[in-house]
Design a protein around this motif. Structure first.
Motif, PDB file in Angstrom:
ATOM      1  N   TRP A  50     -15.589   5.525  -9.794  1.00 53.72           N
ATOM      2  CA  TRP A  50     -14.215   5.870  -9.436  1.00 53.72           C
ATOM      3  C   TRP A  50     -13.287   5.063 -10.338  1.00 53.72           C
ATOM      4  N   ASP A  51     -12.337   5.738 -10.941  1.00 56.31           N
ATOM      5  CA  ASP A  51     -11.404   5.043 -11.820  1.00 56.31           C
ATOM      6  C   ASP A  51      -9.958   5.263 -11.384  1.00 56.31           C
ATOM      7  N   THR A  52      -9.770   5.565 -10.087  1.00 61.95           N
ATOM      8  CA  THR A  52      -8.424   5.724  -9.528  1.00 61.95           C
ATOM      9  C   THR A  52      -7.708   4.381  -9.560  1.00 61.95           C
ATOM     10  N   SER A  53      -6.387   4.403  -9.730  1.00 64.35           N
ATOM     11  CA  SER A  53      -5.665   3.152  -9.483  1.00 64.35           C
ATOM     12  C   SER A  53      -4.544   3.443  -8.489  1.00 64.35           C
ATOM     13  N   ILE A  54      -4.518   2.629  -7.438  1.00 63.78           N
ATOM     14  CA  ILE A  54      -3.558   2.831  -6.351  1.00 63.78           C
ATOM     15  C   ILE A  54      -2.823   1.518  -6.130  1.00 63.78           C
ATOM     16  N   ASP A  55      -1.550   1.474  -6.515  1.00 58.85           N
ATOM     17  CA  ASP A  55      -0.796   0.225  -6.426  1.00 58.85           C
ATOM     18  C   ASP A  55       0.263   0.374  -5.333  1.00 58.85           C
ATOM     19  N   GLU A  56      -0.074  -0.163  -4.154  1.00 60.11           N
ATOM     20  CA  GLU A  56       0.823   0.005  -3.002  1.00 60.11           C
ATOM     21  C   GLU A  56       2.080  -0.856  -3.141  1.00 60.11           C
ATOM     22  N   ALA A  57       1.913  -2.025  -3.791  1.00 61.55           N
ATOM     23  CA  ALA A  57       3.063  -2.947  -3.893  1.00 61.55           C
ATOM     24  C   ALA A  57       4.133  -2.398  -4.829  1.00 61.55           C
ATOM     25  N   ALA A  58       3.748  -1.453  -5.694  1.00 62.32           N
ATOM     26  CA  ALA A  58       4.698  -0.969  -6.704  1.00 62.32           C
ATOM     27  C   ALA A  58       5.607   0.141  -6.184  1.00 62.32           C
ATOM     28  N   ALA A  59       5.301   0.687  -5.012  1.00 62.85           N
ATOM     29  CA  ALA A  59       6.103   1.812  -4.483  1.00 62.85           C
ATOM     30  C   ALA A  59       6.950   1.337  -3.310  1.00 62.85           C
ATOM     31  N   ILE A  60       8.199   1.058  -3.610  1.00 60.94           N
ATOM     32  CA  ILE A  60       9.052   0.473  -2.566  1.00 60.94           C
ATOM     33  C   ILE A  60      10.351   1.264  -2.441  1.00 60.94           C
ATOM     34  N   VAL A  61      10.733   1.547  -1.198  1.00 58.88           N
ATOM     35  CA  VAL A  61      12.097   2.012  -0.949  1.00 58.88           C
ATOM     36  C   VAL A  61      12.822   0.780  -0.403  1.00 58.88           C
ATOM     37  N   PRO A  62      13.815   0.265  -1.152  1.00 54.95           N
ATOM     38  CA  PRO A  62      14.435  -0.988  -0.724  1.00 54.95           C
ATOM     39  C   PRO A  62      15.113  -0.880   0.630  1.00 54.95           C
ATOM     40  N   LYS A  63      15.160  -2.011   1.319  1.00 53.55           N
ATOM     41  CA  LYS A  63      15.905  -2.072   2.575  1.00 53.55           C
ATOM     42  C   LYS A  63      17.334  -1.620   2.285  1.00 53.55           C
ATOM     43  N   GLY A  64      17.916  -0.866   3.159  1.00 51.15           N
ATOM     44  CA  GLY A  64      19.285  -0.386   2.907  1.00 51.15           C
ATOM     45  C   GLY A  64      19.303   1.027   2.336  1.00 51.15           C
ATOM     46  N   LEU A  65      18.127   1.507   1.877  1.00 51.36           N
ATOM     47  CA  LEU A  65      18.043   2.892   1.410  1.00 51.36           C
ATOM     48  C   LEU A  65      17.013   3.643   2.238  1.00 51.36           C
ATOM     49  N   LEU A  66      17.183   4.947   2.298  1.00 51.72           N
ATOM     50  CA  LEU A  66      16.206   5.800   2.988  1.00 51.72           C
ATOM     51  C   LEU A  66      15.812   6.923   2.054  1.00 51.72           C
ATOM     52  N   LEU A  67      14.550   7.289   2.103  1.00 50.22           N
ATOM     53  CA  LEU A  67      14.142   8.491   1.386  1.00 50.22           C
ATOM     54  C   LEU A  67      14.007   9.589   2.432  1.00 50.22           C
ATOM     55  N   VAL A  68      14.774  10.655   2.285  1.00 53.93           N
ATOM     56  CA  VAL A  68      14.731  11.739   3.278  1.00 53.93           C
ATOM     57  C   VAL A  68      14.407  13.061   2.587  1.00 53.93           C
TER      58      VAL A  68
END
Ligand SMILES: Nc1ncnc2c1ncn2[C@@H]1O[C@H](COP(=O)(O)OP(=O)(O)OP(=O)(O)O)[C@@H](O)[C@H]1O
Ligand SMILES: C[C@@](O)(CCOP(=O)(O)O)CC(=O)O
Length: 444
Positions: A250-268
């Motif tokens: 498996w050569d997938t790379s999954i970087d959870e720390a790199a995907a951030i919606v900052p506090k104060g913003l919402l993704l809708v």
């Protein structure tokens, strides 16, 4: 009987939105920024109370009409694995999970009942039904999906719940990194089989890990498994799940720390009623890219760079929120959209068609709306927006959308109708165990 002590188990997995990286993420050279959503699919497993002559799995989805499927299963000679016999209506669930289980649990698996519950935003529901798990009042095939990735969330939650129900925690636990990796690998294999193709897998990655920057696996990882019932399938499935294949890791790379919606913003997310078909968009874009590499390669590089800038800018705002940071975010979003429109025009595919450009532009002018994007493959049916996390920003957006009438015409290639703000937002967490005492889940 299922596991030793027959304790019911419930797991849930989130839906997804591929905010940036549509099409690019199909190629390992590029990445996608995918956010998990707080719309989840839950799978509740318990022993089947009715007595059956052969081991039977009953899967039901009580929010839909006539949604119950029964499977019998038997072991196939020659290491071919478990073959599920469909006892009733067709359904897409395959026997991958059972097969993997059997390797760890050689005695007969008991009969069990799986109940599926989906948060209401996975489907367009007329009116505004109250409660979390509503009755959709239609058969599954008539339900209008909103594109949140129900099948990946379902397969991932189903896989997790099955393994957690039948296997002791020292063999499978979602709490361990190793357990989550195996779950991800097995769910990717099962989902590809259910979909009949090897896609990029970003949706299963989001279901398993939540929001992440995702680089896909080489298709070869899954291409060689073959089909349940074929000689050696069982051995190959185990090697893929446990990542022990000598041929292809498996050569997938999954970087959870790199995907951030900052506090104060919402993704809708907005669901758009559309009057046009977007079938075959992926094929057309990929064909164009193949035929015109001299145009596509620089565009892909520019998009990748801009997409990385966006991820970086979101992280930077998360650590130091400033209004100039938000302004830069707006500019980066506009750059990405302009590149996507170039892709649309050059490939002749409505990834961000003019009517949707008008909609996103109009939303972006509203107070508190930072910008928007066509998620995933794009087209006419959804937009994702970044909005300030303030009541007035959301209510302003909702009121605007309620009055919105598209001025697009047929010459633009498509029309859009009503636009509705879904009740979902980004949520970081991937698949998780749920409290089996959860009122609605236990209500069966
Ligand atoms: N609540 C549910 N109960 C039972 N089966 C479901 C449920 N939700 C989804 N499914 C299964 O998943 C299938 C949907 O898969 P499909 O590939 O059409 O959508 P998808 O990949 O989730 O799409 P999108 O990414 O656009 O949301 C359904 O046909 C059904 O078999
Ligand atoms: C076009 C593509 O990159 C994204 C499709 O996303 P969605 O199904 O529209 O959410 C295909 C894929 O990654 O499998």
């Amino acid at each position: 009987m299922g596991s030793d002590n027959d304790i019911p188990v419930a797991c849930s997995a989130p839906g997804k939105v591929l905010f940036t990286g549509g099409y690019l993420v199909l190629d390992r050279q590029y990445t996608g920024l995918v956010f998990g959503l707080d719309a989840r699919i839950y799978v509740y497993v318990q022993a089947l109370s009715e007595s059956t002559s052969t081991p039977t799995l009953v899967v039901r989805s009580p929010q839909f009409q006539d949604a119950e499927w029964r499977y019998g299963y038997r072991k196939v000679e020659d290491n071919g694995g478990i073959q599920a016999t469909q006892l009733k209506t067709a359904a897409f669930m395959r026997c991958y999970v059972l097969e993997y289980l059997k390797l760890h649990w050689p005695t007969t698996l008991g009969s069990s009942l799986f109940t599926i519950w989906a948060d209401k935003d996975y489907y367009s529901t007329p009116g505004m039904p109250k409660g979390r798990f509503v009755d959709f009042k239609v058969p599954l095939h008539e339900a209008h999906k909103t594109g949140l990735g129900s099948s990946a969330a379902l397969v991932t939650a189903f896989t997790a719940a099955t393994l957690a129900y039948y296997l002791p925690p020292d063999i499978f636990s979602l709490a361990s990194g190793n357990g989550r990796t195996k779950l991800h690998n097995l769910a990717q294999a099962a989902h590809c089989s259910a979909q009949g193709k090897v896609g990029s897998g970003f949706d299963v990655a989001a279901a398993a890990y939540g929001s992440c920057v995702y680089r896909r696996f080489s298709p070869k990882v899954l291409e060689e498994i073959g089909e349940p019932g074929e000689p050696g399938f069982s051995t190959r499935l185990r090697a893929v799940t446990d990542d022990t294949s000598p041929h292809q890791k498996w050569d997938t790379s999954i970087d959870e720390a790199a995907a951030i919606v900052p506090k104060g913003l919402l993704l809708v997310m907005c669901d758009v009623d559309c009057g046009s078909e977007t079938v075959g968009m992926v094929k057309k874009v990929l064909n164009w890219r193949k035929e015109r590499p001299e145009e596509a390669t620089p565009l892909w590089s520019d998009l990748q760079r801009a997409n990385e800038n966006l991820g970086q800018q979101l992280r930077s705002i998360a650590s130091t929120p400033t209004s100039s940071g938000i302004q830069s975010l707006r500019t980066i979003i506009l750059t990405i959209r302009s590149l996507i429109r170039q892709m649309s025009v050059k490939a002749g595919v409505p990834v961000e068609p003019p009517v949707v450009t008008a909609l996103i532009d109009a939303c972006s002018d509203l107070p508190g709306v930072v910008g928007g994007m066509v998620p995933g493959a794009g087209g006419y049916d959804a937009v994702a927006l970044l909005v300030e996390d303030k009541e007035e920003a959301l209510s302003g957006l909702q009121e605007f959308l309620a009055r919105y009438r598209s001025e697009g015409n047929e010459n633009d290639g498509g029309r859009i109708g009503k636009v509705r703000l879904l009740g979902v937002k980004q949520e970081h967490e991937g698949v998780r165990m749920e409290d089996v005492g959860h009122n609605a889940l236990a209500d069966i």
